[in-house]
Enzyme design. Structure first.
Site, mmCIF file in Angstrom:
data_model
loop_
_atom_site.group_PDB
_atom_site.id
_atom_site.type_symbol
_atom_site.label_atom_id
_atom_site.label_comp_id
_atom_site.label_asym_id
_atom_site.label_seq_id
_atom_site.Cartn_x
_atom_site.Cartn_y
_atom_site.Cartn_z
ATOM 1 N N ASP A 34 46.088 1.435 18.054
ATOM 2 C CA ASP A 34 46.076 1.310 16.666
ATOM 3 C C ASP A 34 46.038 -0.082 15.749
ATOM 4 O O ASP A 34 46.704 -0.742 16.166
ATOM 5 C CB ASP A 34 47.316 2.205 15.985
ATOM 6 C CG ASP A 34 47.403 2.046 14.398
ATOM 7 O OD1 ASP A 34 46.551 1.990 13.859
ATOM 8 O OD2 ASP A 34 48.767 1.979 14.072
ATOM 9 N N ASN A 36 45.735 -0.630 12.227
ATOM 10 C CA ASN A 36 46.171 -0.743 11.008
ATOM 11 C C ASN A 36 47.517 -0.340 10.680
ATOM 12 O O ASN A 36 48.098 -0.253 9.553
ATOM 13 C CB ASN A 36 45.025 -0.091 10.154
ATOM 14 C CG ASN A 36 44.912 1.285 10.356
ATOM 15 O OD1 ASN A 36 45.888 1.960 11.392
ATOM 16 N ND2 ASN A 36 44.053 2.084 9.535
ATOM 17 N N ASP A 38 48.906 2.655 11.023
ATOM 18 C CA ASP A 38 49.087 4.028 10.401
ATOM 19 C C ASP A 38 49.551 5.138 11.700
ATOM 20 O O ASP A 38 49.848 6.252 11.306
ATOM 21 C CB ASP A 38 47.831 4.473 9.712
ATOM 22 C CG ASP A 38 46.816 4.689 10.605
ATOM 23 O OD1 ASP A 38 46.949 4.465 11.972
ATOM 24 O OD2 ASP A 38 45.648 5.325 10.220
ATOM 25 N N ASP A 42 42.610 3.904 16.549
ATOM 26 C CA ASP A 42 41.217 3.769 15.884
ATOM 27 C C ASP A 42 40.079 2.865 16.803
ATOM 28 O O ASP A 42 40.482 2.293 17.682
ATOM 29 C CB ASP A 42 41.478 3.391 14.455
ATOM 30 C CG ASP A 42 42.452 1.935 14.502
ATOM 31 O OD1 ASP A 42 42.244 1.243 15.323
ATOM 32 O OD2 ASP A 42 43.325 2.019 13.485
ATOM 33 N N ASP A 222 30.734 19.224 25.431
ATOM 34 C CA ASP A 222 31.845 20.102 25.183
ATOM 35 C C ASP A 222 31.360 21.641 25.430
ATOM 36 O O ASP A 222 30.439 21.961 24.993
ATOM 37 C CB ASP A 222 32.496 20.070 23.964
ATOM 38 C CG ASP A 222 33.857 20.694 23.885
ATOM 39 O OD1 ASP A 222 34.820 20.441 24.829
ATOM 40 O OD2 ASP A 222 33.844 21.585 22.981
ATOM 41 N N GLU A 283 30.975 19.635 30.380
ATOM 42 C CA GLU A 283 32.390 20.474 30.363
ATOM 43 C C GLU A 283 31.824 21.871 30.880
ATOM 44 O O GLU A 283 31.249 22.639 29.886
ATOM 45 C CB GLU A 283 32.964 20.388 29.467
ATOM 46 C CG GLU A 283 34.560 20.831 29.491
ATOM 47 C CD GLU A 283 35.242 21.140 28.656
ATOM 48 O OE1 GLU A 283 36.293 21.256 28.468
ATOM 49 O OE2 GLU A 283 34.660 21.232 27.492
#
Length: 558
Positions: A34, A36, A38, A42, A222, A283
């Protein structure tokens, strides 16, 4: 969507055979790093941590990263419910962040693989909003709509057939605006798209081309074998096998694995194959290894789940490898022990051994890594496994996995999605805020910073293994033969390429002992216990849970 400034690094990392000889690292972006504060991982955080993966002296040394979905999404299914395929969700950053990430990866010789979720969208996707509002218009047939099979006495519409949702209950949901049912194999908020619609197909291919134009090197598809359903949507017959969950009560003859899928995949592959150096992996959804092999094509790998469903024993792994080698033949398989949907393999193997101590966990992690990185096929590592991360416990009231809250037979996938432990502080340098999921309880000891400083750590073993693999044509590309070393607790196999041979010997149990090596001579030069014991003639002493790599001649084994 195209970004001409982002050039693909055609000569980055291994050449066009990178999909075959390289190693892929799966990043679950929400849990990696992370930037930032939060509490959610990211793209900028991933960019800051790229040296962990490649490009620095002490990097892990992988060849590609696969990013779990980063598209705009309400995140009801961890991003596998896409509301816009062409934008980055704000929790992960911006398209500019993505472009910087691709550029930085290519500078390091890293390929970038995106997760493509094309079986369904989010119910918030504009396509679904338009399609559900009217039976006419450009998006009317983008989804699988059907009239009721009839009406009950109280006016309740009856579902079109008996198809089931993976998460329980009927796979059909009623849309009052359109007065029809739509299909959802997964959450009700994940409506299924209609691949028989030429307009839908064109929109999807345009999206794929857009990401390739931005420099993406490939895709992970997927549940790709569920894309096409039988045209007339007949009910599935009952299953004769024992049902572990409601889904298992049916033989899924008509809601996946349809013959027309091969034509669809050929269209997709032609788009990807037009770009040098690209590759994909699919997958397979609840189908067996025979189907995986049938869908394979050069540069287009397919996951099978034989190894990920194998218990920790030499006999079980030997059987699994025999089954896979026979099925795949001269095609190229994928090696995977953990991913974002499954309990982490170290946790599973510890349960088999009936142990929970850290010493055993580390030994198992190293032995398993040795297998994963020396079998025939392309290894896919799951973030955190390189430090021996295990499942976390997430109370039901804190669960983020929507399926875990709606399906009694489903486990909580949050357990395998814990934030990455980078250091030993309170939040392990993952974030400056409150992590979106609990940090692993042992993160103060099991973290990247600490393991970088230890020569005998799990991380150090992964780095040695990856270097060992890169230096060996036999391990990267050779064939595989299982060998008997006279001990049922030991798995052994020889890899060969040309005049080069490598022997891998792994003890699965908690007791040591000698084993009989095939005709040599063999030189032991890698051990999961650090210093390998020298092979004496045709004998090798193996310590508990030890994996050893040996160099030797190209020999014939029975």
């Amino acid at each position: 969507m195209a970004n001409p400034a982002t050039a693909r690094a055609v000569d980055a990392g291994p050449g066009d055979e990178w999909w075959r000889e390289g190693v892929v690292y799966q990043v679950y972006p929400r849990s990696f790093a992370d930037s930032n504060g939060d509490g959610t991982g990211d793209l900028a955080g991933l960019l800051e941590r790229l040296d962990h993966l490649a490009g620095a002296r002490d990097s892990l040394g992988v060849d590609a990263i696969w990013l779990s979905p980063i598209y705009a999404s309400p995140m009801l299914d961890g991003g596998y419910d896409v509301s816009d395929y062409t934008t980055i969700d704000p929790i992960f950053g911006t398209m500019a962040d993505f472009d910087r990430l691709v550029e930085a990866c290519h500078r390091r010789g890293l390929r970038v693989i995106l997760d493509l979720v094309m079986n369904h969208t989010s119910y918030l996707h504009p396509w679904f909003g338009a399609s559900s509002a009217s039976r006419t218009g450009p998006f009317a047939d983008f989804y699988l709509w059907r009239d009721p099979a009839g009406w009950d006495a109280d006016g309740t519409p009856r579902v079109p057939n008996n198809w089931l949702s993976w998460f329980g209950g009927s796979a059909w949901a009623w849309e009052p605006r359109r007065q029809q049912f739509y299909l959802h194999t997964f959450l009700v908020e994940q409506p299924e798209v209609n691949w028989r619609s030429p307009a839908l197909r064109e929109a999807m291919w345009s999206m794929v081309t857009g990401w390739l134009d931005r420099g993406v090197d490939g895709f992970r598809l997927d549940v790709f074998n569920a894309f096409v359903k039988a045209a007339d949507l007949p009910s599935n017959p009952p299953s004769a096998s024992v049902a572990v969950m409601p889904w298992d009560t049916q033989e899924h003859r008509y809601d996946k694995d349809q013959p027309e899928l091969h034509e669809l995949l050929a269209e997709f592959r032609a788009i990807v194959d037009a770009r040098p150096g690209t590759a994909t992996v699919g997958e397979l959804f609840t189908s067996g290894i025979e189907q995986a092999v049938a869908y394979w094509a050069p540069r287009h790998l397919v996951f099978d789940w034989v190894l990920i469903e194998t218990n920790w024993s030499a006999a079980a792994f030997g059987t699994a490898i025999s089954v896979r080698e026979a099925a795949w033949g001269d095609r190229w398989p994928v090696i995977v022990l953990s991913n974002h949907d499954r309990s982490r393999h170290v946790s599973r193997y510890l349960a088999t051994l009936g142990r929970q101590d850290r010493e055993t966990a580390d030994a198992v992690a190293k032995a398993a890594a040795t297998i994963e990185l020396t079998l025939r096929g392309t290894p896919f590592l799951y973030y955190g496994e390189e430090i021996g991360t295990t499942d976390i416990t997430v109370p039901r009231e804190l669960a983020r996995d929507r399926a875990a809250l709606t399906m009694d037979a489903w486990w909580n996938r949050d357990a395998c999605r814990a934030p990455m432990a980078w250091s030993g502080d309170a939040v392990s340098a993952f974030t400056a805020g409150e992590p979106w999921l609990p940090m692993p309880a042992d993160a103060s000891l099991i973290n990247v910073e600490r393991q970088r400083a230890l020569a005998d750590s799990v991380l150090a073993h992964y780095r040695r293994l990856l270097a060992y693999r890169r230096a060996s044509a036999a391990l990267r590309a050779g064939d595989l033969t299982l060998v008997d070393v006279g001990d049922p607790d030991v798995l052994a196999y020889v890899r060969r390429a040309g005049d080069e041979a490598a022997l891998v010997v792994v003890r699965f149990g908690l007791a040591g002992g000698d084993v009989e090596l095939p005709a040599g001579p063999w030189v032991a030069d890698l051990s999961s216990h650090g210093e390998a014991l020298a092979a004496s003639g045709s004998r090798l002493t193996l310590r508990p849970l030890e994996a050893v790599g040996l160099r030797g001649p190209s020999v014939t084994t029975g």
